[in-house]
Design a protein around this motif. Structure first.
Motif, PDB file in Angstrom:
ATOM      1  N   GLN A 198       0.819  -1.209   0.000  1.00  0.00           N
ATOM      2  CA  GLN A 198       0.000   0.000   0.000  1.00  0.00           C
ATOM      3  C   GLN A 198       0.852   1.259   0.000  1.00  0.00           C
ATOM      4  OE1 GLN A 198      -2.681  -0.288   3.295  1.00  0.00           O
ATOM      5  NE2 GLN A 198      -4.004  -1.845   2.310  1.00  0.00           N
ATOM      6  N   GLN A 234       2.015   1.746  -3.468  1.00  0.00           N
ATOM      7  CA  GLN A 234       0.915   2.202  -4.317  1.00  0.00           C
ATOM      8  C   GLN A 234       0.596   3.677  -4.073  1.00  0.00           C
ATOM      9  OE1 GLN A 234      -0.539   0.435  -6.643  1.00  0.00           O
ATOM     10  NE2 GLN A 234      -1.979   2.046  -7.229  1.00  0.00           N
ATOM     11  N   ARG A 235       0.687   4.129  -2.820  1.00  0.00           N
ATOM     12  CA  ARG A 235       0.414   5.527  -2.493  1.00  0.00           C
ATOM     13  C   ARG A 235       1.447   6.444  -3.146  1.00  0.00           C
ATOM     14  NH1 ARG A 235       0.618   4.839   2.435  1.00  0.00           N
ATOM     15  NH2 ARG A 235      -1.553   4.177   2.727  1.00  0.00           N
ATOM     16  N   THR A 236       2.724   6.039  -3.149  1.00  0.00           N
ATOM     17  CA  THR A 236       3.764   6.847  -3.801  1.00  0.00           C
ATOM     18  C   THR A 236       3.528   6.951  -5.304  1.00  0.00           C
ATOM     19  OG1 THR A 236       5.327   6.104  -2.111  1.00  0.00           O
ATOM     20  CG2 THR A 236       6.247   7.082  -4.099  1.00  0.00           C
ATOM     21  N   THR A 237       3.164   5.841  -5.902  1.00  0.00           N
ATOM     22  CA  THR A 237       2.888   5.843  -7.340  1.00  0.00           C
ATOM     23  C   THR A 237       1.676   6.722  -7.676  1.00  0.00           C
ATOM     24  OG1 THR A 237       3.737   3.575  -7.435  1.00  0.00           O
ATOM     25  CG2 THR A 237       2.471   4.369  -9.327  1.00  0.00           C
ATOM     26  N   ASP A 238       0.640   6.702  -6.830  1.00  0.00           N
ATOM     27  CA  ASP A 238      -0.556   7.515  -7.070  1.00  0.00           C
ATOM     28  C   ASP A 238      -0.239   9.002  -7.007  1.00  0.00           C
ATOM     29  OD1 ASP A 238      -1.997   5.232  -7.376  1.00  0.00           O
ATOM     30  OD2 ASP A 238      -2.799   5.212  -5.320  1.00  0.00           O
ATOM     31  N   ARG A 239       0.630   9.406  -6.074  1.00  0.00           N
ATOM     32  CA  ARG A 239       0.993  10.821  -5.987  1.00  0.00           C
ATOM     33  C   ARG A 239       1.682  11.281  -7.259  1.00  0.00           C
ATOM     34  NH1 ARG A 239       2.100   9.729  -0.373  1.00  0.00           N
ATOM     35  NH2 ARG A 239       4.267   9.268  -0.878  1.00  0.00           N
ATOM     36  N   VAL A 288       1.329   9.977 -10.261  1.00  0.00           N
ATOM     37  CA  VAL A 288       0.336  10.003 -11.343  1.00  0.00           C
ATOM     38  C   VAL A 288      -0.558  11.235 -11.224  1.00  0.00           C
ATOM     39  CG1 VAL A 288      -1.664   8.805 -12.278  1.00  0.00           C
ATOM     40  CG2 VAL A 288       0.371   7.519 -11.690  1.00  0.00           C
ATOM     41  N   CYS A 289      -0.965  11.613  -9.996  1.00  0.00           N
ATOM     42  CA  CYS A 289      -1.820  12.786  -9.793  1.00  0.00           C
ATOM     43  C   CYS A 289      -1.116  14.058 -10.253  1.00  0.00           C
ATOM     44  CB  CYS A 289      -2.197  12.901  -8.320  1.00  0.00           C
ATOM     45  SG  CYS A 289      -3.384  11.644  -7.786  1.00  0.00           S
TER      46      CYS A 289
END
Length: 377
Positions: free
Chosen positions: A199, A202-207, A209-210
């Motif tokens: 998780q 995944q949170r680092t990757t989402d930041r 991408v945002c």
């Protein structure tokens, strides 16, 4: 009671279709623009008056049919209640006659089906050493001896031992199940740690991408604002060109040729039309007169059809009344025949019972008991 036929449904569908066509035609003729240009208000008032008269006549006819149907339903309910009451009375009379004159003790074979016969006879087994309990008698089986209480107590003790053994086995199974649950809990904790690490990734990757999506949206917003500016400029230029075209067009210059239609000389453009000629007005009045005559003819046909339906309804009611009277006569004949049959049957049973009483009275008592024992064997 009226019967709806397929021809009536078809006729009603045709009338509904004509009414719908008439309503469409009226919407075309009674238009606001046409009323301003020209029309015949007197003919329209006559048509409205005829429509109201027809609706009032139809409403009165429906109310008369509803009242007649309500009366027929009431008559049918009264007849059904009367028939149900007569049937209930007849069944009650038959049951009373059977209970009072046809009891089971009056039968010749009552001794074979006597419910107290077993109480009057001796038991099948008095004890285990009864001489009547032979092998062929099948009156003593395994487990039915007099030692049954002792054997039952031993069986209860054996069941208690089996129950204790089963409890010990259940405790062993619970211990094994608890060990398996502990092992499962430790495995789940390891899985939770691994899921927590995934998780975080995944949170680092989402930041990331945002951030990329935010930059892309900013570029898209700039492009959309520039495109809207160009579209607004083009729309203003098109509006100016349209205004210039309208100022030089046939509508504002009132060109009389603008009402001509491209579909033929007999057709015009409604929004450019300036009025009808005298010949066209005369043709419309002639058509309206023909419609009035056609409406009068249809009203006469409907009146004749209503008279025909009334005559059929009266004939049907008369036939129904005759059929009900015939059914009542048949029911009276059947009731008289049933009463005669019941009286003859009661007389025959009375004579048979009297004959049997005479026979049992004249026969000696010893012969009667001998005959009773022979029947029992």
């Amino acid at each position: 009671m009226d019967v709806v036929l397929p021809e009536d449904l078809a006729q009603e569908a045709r009338l509904a279709q004509r009414r719908q066509a008439e309503l469409c035609r009226q919407r075309r003729i009674f238009n606001a623009r046409n009323r301003l240009i020209g029309g015949d208000p007197e003919a329209w008032d006559i048509q409205v008056h005829d429509q109201k008269v027809r609706e009032a006549t139809e409403k009165a006819r429906h109310e008369m049919l509803a009242a007649e149907m309500k009366g027929n339903d009431k008559t049918l309910c009264i007849l059904e209640n009367r028939e149900r009451r007569d049937r209930r009375t007849l069944c009650r009379a038959i049951n009373d006659f059977q209970q009072s004159c046809q009891g089971p003790e009056t039968r010749r074979e009552f001794d074979l089906s006597d419910p107290l016969a077993l109480q009057k006879a001796l038991p099948a087994r008095v004890s285990d050493s009864d001489l009547r309990n032979t092998i062929s008698g099948m009156q003593k089986f395994l487990g039915e001896d007099l030692n049954f209480p002792v054997r039952k107590k031993f069986q209860e003790e054996q069941n208690r031992e089996w129950s204790l053994q089963q409890q010990r086995e259940w405790e062993d199974v619970r211990a094994d199940q608890k060990a398996a649950e502990d092992q499962y809990t430790r495995t789940r904790l390891q899985f939770d740690e691994t899921a927590k690490h995934l998780q975080e990734l995944q949170r680092t990757t989402d930041r990331a991408v945002c951030a990329a999506v935010k930059e892309f949206n900013r570029n898209q917003a700039l492009e959309s604002a520039e495109r809207k500016r160009l579209e607004k400029q083009q729309e203003q230029e098109a509006d100016l060109a349209e205004i210039a075209h309208l100022l030089r067009g046939d509508l504002l210059t009132e060109n009389p040729q603008q009402a001509a239609s491209s579909f033929g000389p007999h057709r015009v453009v409604p929004d450019r039309w300036k009025g009808m000629s005298r010949e066209q007005l005369e043709q419309i009045r002639l058509t309206q007169q023909q419609q009035v005559q056609e409406k009068l003819r249809l009203q006469e046909e409907e009146r004749q059809r209503d008279l025909d339906w009334d005559r059929r309804r009266v004939q049907g009611a008369r036939a129904t009344l005759l059929l009900e009277r015939q059914q009542q006569r048949q029911q009276r004949h059947l009731r008289r025949a049933l009463d005669s049959s019941n009286r003859s049957l009661a007389q025959e049973q009375h004579s048979q019972r009297k004959h049997m009483n005479d026979v049992y009275t004249n026969q000696p008592t010893e012969d009667y008991f001998t005959q009773f024992n022979t029947r029992s064997r």
